[in-house]
Motif scaffolding. Structure first.
Motif, PDB file in Angstrom:
ATOM      1  N   VAL A  54       6.268   2.629  -1.774  1.00 59.98           N
ATOM      2  CA  VAL A  54       7.254   1.731  -2.398  1.00 59.98           C
ATOM      3  C   VAL A  54       7.944   2.456  -3.556  1.00 59.98           C
ATOM      4  O   VAL A  54       9.171   2.407  -3.690  1.00 59.98           O
ATOM      5  N   GLU A  55       7.175   3.175  -4.353  1.00 60.14           N
ATOM      6  CA  GLU A  55       7.766   3.889  -5.504  1.00 60.14           C
ATOM      7  C   GLU A  55       8.770   4.951  -5.050  1.00 60.14           C
ATOM      8  O   GLU A  55       9.830   5.120  -5.657  1.00 60.14           O
TER       9      GLU A  55
ATOM     10  N   LEU B  36       7.252  -6.015  -2.666  1.00 56.63           N
ATOM     11  CA  LEU B  36       7.696  -5.333  -1.445  1.00 56.63           C
ATOM     12  C   LEU B  36       6.476  -4.631  -0.844  1.00 56.63           C
ATOM     13  O   LEU B  36       5.678  -4.046  -1.575  1.00 56.63           O
ATOM     14  N   ASP B  37       6.351  -4.682   0.476  1.00 54.76           N
ATOM     15  CA  ASP B  37       5.194  -3.995   1.052  1.00 54.76           C
ATOM     16  C   ASP B  37       5.564  -2.601   1.547  1.00 54.76           C
ATOM     17  O   ASP B  37       6.725  -2.292   1.786  1.00 54.76           O
ATOM     18  N   ALA B  38       4.537  -1.779   1.673  1.00 60.32           N
ATOM     19  CA  ALA B  38       4.740  -0.346   1.935  1.00 60.32           C
ATOM     20  C   ALA B  38       5.329  -0.094   3.315  1.00 60.32           C
ATOM     21  O   ALA B  38       6.092   0.861   3.501  1.00 60.32           O
ATOM     22  N   LEU B  39       5.001  -0.932   4.305  1.00 59.03           N
ATOM     23  CA  LEU B  39       5.565  -0.724   5.643  1.00 59.03           C
ATOM     24  C   LEU B  39       7.089  -0.866   5.592  1.00 59.03           C
ATOM     25  O   LEU B  39       7.821  -0.063   6.175  1.00 59.03           O
TER      26      LEU B  39
ATOM     27  N   LEU C 112      16.235   6.685  15.870  1.00 58.55           N
ATOM     28  CA  LEU C 112      15.364   7.142  14.773  1.00 58.55           C
ATOM     29  C   LEU C 112      13.878   6.948  15.081  1.00 58.55           C
ATOM     30  O   LEU C 112      13.042   7.081  14.186  1.00 58.55           O
ATOM     31  N   LYS C 113      13.583   6.614  16.335  1.00 57.16           N
ATOM     32  CA  LYS C 113      12.212   6.207  16.684  1.00 57.16           C
ATOM     33  C   LYS C 113      11.136   7.187  16.209  1.00 57.16           C
ATOM     34  O   LYS C 113      10.170   6.767  15.567  1.00 57.16           O
ATOM     35  N   PRO C 114      11.289   8.501  16.464  1.00 52.44           N
ATOM     36  CA  PRO C 114      10.204   9.396  16.023  1.00 52.44           C
ATOM     37  C   PRO C 114       9.972   9.328  14.509  1.00 52.44           C
ATOM     38  O   PRO C 114       8.821   9.215  14.071  1.00 52.44           O
ATOM     39  N   GLU C 115      11.057   9.345  13.746  1.00 54.21           N
ATOM     40  CA  GLU C 115      10.925   9.296  12.275  1.00 54.21           C
ATOM     41  C   GLU C 115      10.329   7.976  11.802  1.00 54.21           C
ATOM     42  O   GLU C 115       9.461   7.932  10.929  1.00 54.21           O
ATOM     43  N   LEU C 116      10.853   6.877  12.377  1.00 52.57           N
ATOM     44  CA  LEU C 116      10.399   5.554  11.935  1.00 52.57           C
ATOM     45  C   LEU C 116       8.949   5.315  12.317  1.00 52.57           C
ATOM     46  O   LEU C 116       8.140   4.854  11.496  1.00 52.57           O
ATOM     47  N   ASP C 117       8.608   5.671  13.551  1.00 50.01           N
ATOM     48  CA  ASP C 117       7.230   5.452  13.993  1.00 50.01           C
ATOM     49  C   ASP C 117       6.256   6.293  13.161  1.00 50.01           C
ATOM     50  O   ASP C 117       5.163   5.838  12.804  1.00 50.01           O
ATOM     51  N   ALA C 118       6.672   7.522  12.825  1.00 47.39           N
ATOM     52  CA  ALA C 118       5.793   8.382  12.019  1.00 47.39           C
ATOM     53  C   ALA C 118       5.613   7.802  10.620  1.00 47.39           C
ATOM     54  O   ALA C 118       4.499   7.816  10.066  1.00 47.39           O
ATOM     55  N   ALA C 119       6.706   7.269  10.055  1.00 47.52           N
ATOM     56  CA  ALA C 119       6.628   6.709   8.696  1.00 47.52           C
ATOM     57  C   ALA C 119       5.697   5.492   8.674  1.00 47.52           C
ATOM     58  O   ALA C 119       4.883   5.327   7.755  1.00 47.52           O
ATOM     59  N   VAL C 120       5.820   4.663   9.713  1.00 47.42           N
ATOM     60  CA  VAL C 120       4.950   3.482   9.801  1.00 47.42           C
ATOM     61  C   VAL C 120       3.496   3.926  10.015  1.00 47.42           C
ATOM     62  O   VAL C 120       2.576   3.410   9.366  1.00 47.42           O
ATOM     63  N   ALA C 121       3.307   4.926  10.884  1.00 42.17           N
ATOM     64  CA  ALA C 121       1.947   5.412  11.157  1.00 42.17           C
ATOM     65  C   ALA C 121       1.297   5.971   9.887  1.00 42.17           C
ATOM     66  O   ALA C 121       0.104   5.776   9.653  1.00 42.17           O
TER      67      ALA C 121
ATOM     68  N   TYR D 218      -2.677   1.704   2.565  1.00 36.73           N
ATOM     69  CA  TYR D 218      -2.160   1.283   1.252  1.00 36.73           C
ATOM     70  C   TYR D 218      -0.899   0.477   1.538  1.00 36.73           C
ATOM     71  O   TYR D 218       0.173   1.039   1.733  1.00 36.73           O
ATOM     72  N   PHE D 219      -1.032  -0.857   1.578  1.00 33.64           N
ATOM     73  CA  PHE D 219       0.044  -1.680   2.130  1.00 33.64           C
ATOM     74  C   PHE D 219       0.943  -2.349   1.088  1.00 33.64           C
ATOM     75  O   PHE D 219       2.070  -2.724   1.393  1.00 33.64           O
ATOM     76  N   ILE D 220       0.409  -2.593  -0.099  1.00 36.02           N
ATOM     77  CA  ILE D 220       1.168  -3.393  -1.069  1.00 36.02           C
ATOM     78  C   ILE D 220       1.541  -2.511  -2.259  1.00 36.02           C
ATOM     79  O   ILE D 220       0.669  -1.911  -2.877  1.00 36.02           O
TER      80      ILE D 220
END
Ligand code: PLP
Length: 386
Positions: free
Chosen positions: A42-43, A235-238, A19-28, A35-37
């Motif tokens: 999160v919503e 919960l944090d956004a990452l 899932l690397k491409p999807e996960l890395d893009a979501a984190v990026a 907007y981290f917190i």
């Protein structure tokens, strides 16, 4: 001859790489937003999670332990209250009850499912009992129909500890949709695991949901005005971004775990090492192991695949010597833990829990296990008994 196959207890790297491409893009995206917190990421995950658990609300929090804490805080559970649960669970279930000043009241487990024995609950209900907190251990649900019946009869609250059981079902209904509240953990080893700590409270009641949203953020509403004393349970956004990507794959991972469990059964039977749980009472498993089974009506998600062996410690040494990962969940039941001596229980009070602590071990079950690896585990166990 090629080297024997090593089998880790858990390897999360193949899942990440797939899932690397999807996960890395979501984190990026989260990093780009700065907007981290809490906030929109999160919503979005909360909405998806509520839908998945079939509840009206889901509130993201900092861990499964904090989910239990805020759920019980919202219910007003505290000093003078008793909460019924089992002593064979992760520490956090019971630690949370005690940290709120309430008293855990233990009920032994059933040997086959490792879950609370509902037939023994009624006997410990008193006029101080406020809640029952069944744990859906290892990914299989406790008998929620019976628990809800008792709760209705005695006017009790029900908190499902579904930390190990997101997506587990009973008669078609998901964990967290039975009790007044359900608590999830996104610890990395869970079927839905984050890149760190995370948790969720799922519930139908809008008032509870509002209270939990306040409590997770210092009881603040509106900003810098506090009508309750909460804490930092956010919960944090990452984490939410990662979990939202992974949630879409969760059902297929459950299915892979279930296929792995079925293969363990098939190969163990073929090797002649599979024994019936009824043999437990005899103390002699006749050179075999008891494999976990799924109770009628349950959909087990096998967060852990926990077997019994009457030679557990020697079997663990043999597995590890042959590069097979395994682990004991849990080596000491909670009524025997030093920090819970104040509860006044003693050795012998919960024989099924004590026996599970002495005889059980978890084998590798993660979705990316290859069939050859499962065959290797069964081969190593069969060699041990030969
Ligand atoms: C049954 C159970 N309850 C509670 C928890 C606590 O979750 P967390 O580790 O996210 O705080 C866990 C997680 O290990 C668990 O397995």
């Amino acid at each position: 001859m090629s080297d024997p196959i090593a089998v880790p207890l858990l390897d999360l790297k193949p899942q990440y790489l797939a899932l690397k491409p999807e996960l890395d893009a979501a984190v990026a995206d989260v990093i780009a937003s700065q907007y981290f917190i809490l906030g929109p990421t999160v919503e979005k995950f909360e909405t998806a999670c509520a839908e998945y658990c079939n509840t009206a609300h889901a509130i993201g929090v900092s861990s499964g332990t904090d989910a239990l804490i805020v759920a019980m805080m919202a219910m007003g559970i505290g000093e003078g209250d008793e909460v019924i649960t089992s002593p064979y669970t992760f520490f956090g279930t019971v630690g949370s009850i005690v940290r709120l000043g309430a008293t855990p009241v233990f009920v032994d487990i059933e040997p086959g499912t490792f879950n609370i024995d509902v037939a023994k609950i009624a006997a410990v209900i008193t006029n101080k009992t406020r809640a029952i907190a069944p744990v859906h251990l290892f990914g299989q649900m406790a008998d929620m129909r019976a628990i809800n019946r008792l709760a209705r009869e005695h006017d009790l609250l029900v908190i499902e500890d579904a930390a190990q059981a997101i997506g587990a079902k009973q008669h078609g209904h998901p964990a967290c949709s039975f009790g007044h509240m359900g608590c999830l953990s996104f610890f990395p080893t869970k079927n839905l695991g984050g890149f760190g700590d995370g948790g969720m409270v799922a519930c139908d009641d809008a008032e509870y949901a509002d209270i939990i949203r306040q409590l997770r953020n210092h009881g603040m509403e509106p900003k810098y005005f506090h009508s309750r004393i909460g804490g930092n349970f956010r919960l944090d956004a990452l984490q939410a971004a990662v979990l939202d990507v992974k949630l879409k794959h969760l059902n297929s991972w459950h299915e892979q775990r279930r296929e792995n469990a079925a293969l363990y059964h098939q190969l163990s039977e073929k090797a002649g090492i599979s024994r019936n749980v009824d043999l437990l009472d005899s103390g002699d498993l006749q050179n075999g192991i008891i494999l976990p089974t799924e109770k009628d009506g349950n959909y087990h998600i096998y967060n852990q695949f926990v077997i019994y062996s009457d030679q557990r410690d020697a079997l663990i040494d043999h597995l590890r010597a042959n590069n097979v990962g395994c682990e004991i969940y849990y080596p000491l039941a909670l009524h025997e833990q030093e920090c819970f001596r104040l509860l006044g229980y003693k050795q012998g009070d919960f024989p099924n829990s004590e026996r599970a602590a002495a005889m059980s071990l978890a084998l590798p079950i993660f979705p990316d296990l290859a069939p050859e690896q499962i065959a290797r585990v069964v081969e190593v166990i069969t060699d041990f008994f030969a």
